[in-house]
Design a protein around this motif. Structure first.
Motif, PDB file in Angstrom:
ATOM      1  N   GLY A  86     -57.947 -13.411  34.825  1.00 38.84           N
ATOM      2  CA  GLY A  86     -58.426 -11.619  34.127  1.00 38.84           C
ATOM      3  C   GLY A  86     -59.518 -11.828  34.772  1.00 38.84           C
ATOM      4  O   GLY A  86     -59.916 -11.604  36.118  1.00 38.84           O
ATOM      5  N   SER A  87     -61.358 -10.981  34.037  1.00 39.87           N
ATOM      6  CA  SER A  87     -61.890 -10.505  34.742  1.00 39.87           C
ATOM      7  C   SER A  87     -62.852 -11.985  35.652  1.00 39.87           C
ATOM      8  O   SER A  87     -63.522 -12.080  36.505  1.00 39.87           O
ATOM      9  N   GLY A  88     -62.883 -13.078  35.674  1.00 42.06           N
ATOM     10  CA  GLY A  88     -63.854 -14.041  36.179  1.00 42.06           C
ATOM     11  C   GLY A  88     -64.558 -14.760  35.845  1.00 42.06           C
ATOM     12  O   GLY A  88     -65.923 -14.943  36.458  1.00 42.06           O
ATOM     13  N   SER A  89     -65.475 -14.177  34.554  1.00 44.09           N
ATOM     14  CA  SER A  89     -66.851 -14.627  34.206  1.00 44.09           C
ATOM     15  C   SER A  89     -66.755 -15.601  33.943  1.00 44.09           C
ATOM     16  O   SER A  89     -67.807 -16.527  34.390  1.00 44.09           O
ATOM     17  N   ASN A  90     -66.063 -16.340  33.722  1.00 45.46           N
ATOM     18  CA  ASN A  90     -66.338 -17.855  33.456  1.00 45.46           C
ATOM     19  C   ASN A  90     -66.316 -18.507  34.848  1.00 45.46           C
ATOM     20  O   ASN A  90     -67.172 -19.214  34.924  1.00 45.46           O
ATOM     21  N   GLY A 131     -59.705 -18.255  31.060  1.00 45.94           N
ATOM     22  CA  GLY A 131     -59.125 -17.410  30.914  1.00 45.94           C
ATOM     23  C   GLY A 131     -57.628 -16.831  31.298  1.00 45.94           C
ATOM     24  O   GLY A 131     -57.085 -15.901  31.672  1.00 45.94           O
ATOM     25  N   ILE A 181     -61.156 -23.210  28.697  1.00 47.02           N
ATOM     26  CA  ILE A 181     -62.621 -22.838  27.065  1.00 47.02           C
ATOM     27  C   ILE A 181     -61.420 -22.060  26.247  1.00 47.02           C
ATOM     28  O   ILE A 181     -60.617 -21.108  27.052  1.00 47.02           O
ATOM     29  N   PRO A 203     -62.218 -19.537  22.874  1.00 50.59           N
ATOM     30  CA  PRO A 203     -63.684 -18.683  22.297  1.00 50.59           C
ATOM     31  C   PRO A 203     -63.398 -19.302  20.623  1.00 50.59           C
ATOM     32  O   PRO A 203     -63.575 -18.196  19.849  1.00 50.59           O
ATOM     33  N   HIS A 217     -67.149 -10.738  20.173  1.00 53.59           N
ATOM     34  CA  HIS A 217     -66.669 -11.615  21.262  1.00 53.59           C
ATOM     35  C   HIS A 217     -67.367 -11.476  23.061  1.00 53.59           C
ATOM     36  O   HIS A 217     -68.074 -12.516  23.447  1.00 53.59           O
ATOM     37  N   GLN A 225     -69.135 -15.124  24.526  1.00 52.60           N
ATOM     38  CA  GLN A 225     -68.578 -14.692  25.806  1.00 52.60           C
ATOM     39  C   GLN A 225     -70.142 -14.944  26.561  1.00 52.60           C
ATOM     40  O   GLN A 225     -69.836 -15.950  27.880  1.00 52.60           O
ATOM     41  N   GLU A 238     -69.949 -19.277  26.419  1.00 53.01           N
ATOM     42  CA  GLU A 238     -68.925 -19.436  26.854  1.00 53.01           C
ATOM     43  C   GLU A 238     -70.032 -19.739  28.516  1.00 53.01           C
ATOM     44  O   GLU A 238     -69.706 -20.248  29.752  1.00 53.01           O
TER      45      GLU A 238
HETATM   46  C1  GRF Z   1     -62.634 -15.712  28.175  1.00 52.25           C
HETATM   47  O1  GRF Z   1     -63.251 -15.351  26.847  1.00 52.25           O
HETATM   48  C2  GRF Z   1     -61.833 -17.474  26.933  1.00 52.25           C
HETATM   49  O2  GRF Z   1     -62.348 -18.274  25.692  1.00 52.25           O
HETATM   50  C3  GRF Z   1     -60.995 -16.918  27.054  1.00 52.25           C
HETATM   51  O3  GRF Z   1     -60.650 -15.517  27.860  1.00 52.25           O
HETATM   52  C4  GRF Z   1     -61.498 -15.844  28.194  1.00 52.25           C
HETATM   53  C5  GRF Z   1     -61.781 -15.555  29.365  1.00 52.25           C
HETATM   54  O4  GRF Z   1     -62.753 -14.694  29.718  1.00 52.25           O
HETATM   55  N1  GRF Z   1     -59.381 -18.221  27.203  1.00 52.25           N
HETATM   56  P1  GRF Z   1     -62.775 -14.417  32.109  1.00 52.25           P
HETATM   57  O5  GRF Z   1     -61.850 -13.819  32.741  1.00 52.25           O
HETATM   58  O6  GRF Z   1     -64.174 -15.976  32.603  1.00 52.25           O
HETATM   59  O7  GRF Z   1     -64.183 -13.091  31.734  1.00 52.25           O
END
Ligand code: GRF
Length: 191
Positions: free
Chosen positions: A9-13, A89, A109, A111, A168, A172, A175
């Motif tokens: 997905g978005s890759g914020s982590n 994610g 990770i 949530p 959520h 995040q 996270e």
């Molecule tokens: C996060 O909320 C994580 O807990 C879950 O997927 C989401 C990924 O978000 N496993 P991101 O792609 O890192 O923005």
């Protein structure tokens, strides 16, 4: 610590891990970012930072992670010299042969405060259960779903009037601090 990151997905982590490395609070390097989704923003973020990227071909399966695709993923990560695989994610369940290629070297990770609320939409599960707090967890990945040994957790309060979206978003935020800290803790424990 050489990292490989898998996301759908978005890759914020992934961004938070990159930022911690840049800020000097995490001694690591992201060698490779892989996604099963060609349109995932995590790939775009990685490219912007000059990080090598790759696509995981799941042969048309929507949720399954075929063994052949896991084998290819393991080979790519090994070729890049990856020492720790970070799921950020990533929406497919990692099993054999990828698990066996990186024993105790794959983390995720999630949530919620595991073992509470494994699986999908954990923030909604927490709201429905009416608990006062939830949070996020970084854990080692084993053959189960969200079941491996816990590395680090952060509690997040549930506030009056919280919606699924507001809760959520608060999880995040937590996270983005927790994931780099958990990687640093793991690196320190492994010398
Ligand atoms: C996060 O909320 C994580 O807990 C879950 O997927 C989401 C990924 O978000 N496993 P991101 O792609 O890192 O923005």
């Amino acid at each position: 610590m050489v990292l490989g990151i898998l996301g759908s997905g978005s890759g914020s982590n992934m961004q938070a891990i990159f930022d911690a490395i840049t800020a000097g609070t995490l001694a690591a390097r992201i060698a490779l970012v892989l996604s099963d989704n060609p349109d995932a923003f995590i790939l775009e973020r990685a490219r912007r930072h000059g990080i090598a990227t790759g696509l995981i071909d799941c042969h048309g399966f929507k949720t399954k992670f075929p063994a052949e695709a896991q084998q290819e993923t393991a080979a790519c990560l090994q070729a890049a010299g990856v020492e720790l695989v970070c799921l950020a994610g990533f929406l497919r369940l990692v099993k054999q042969p990828l698990l066996g290629a990186f024993p105790k070297q794959i983390i995720n990770i999630h949530p919620s405060l595991l073992p509470a609320f494994p699986g999908l939409e954990s923030w909604q599960q927490a709201l429905t259960a009416g608990v006062a707090e939830t949070g996020c967890t970084v854990h080692l990945v084993d053959a189960g779903m969200d079941t491996g040994p816990i590395i680090l957790q952060q509690a997040v309060p549930i506030l009056p009037g919280d919606s699924a979206a507001s809760l959520h978003a608060r999880i995040q935020e937590a996270e983005r601090r927790l994931y780099p800290a958990a990687i640093a803790k793991l690196a320190a424990s492994r010398g």
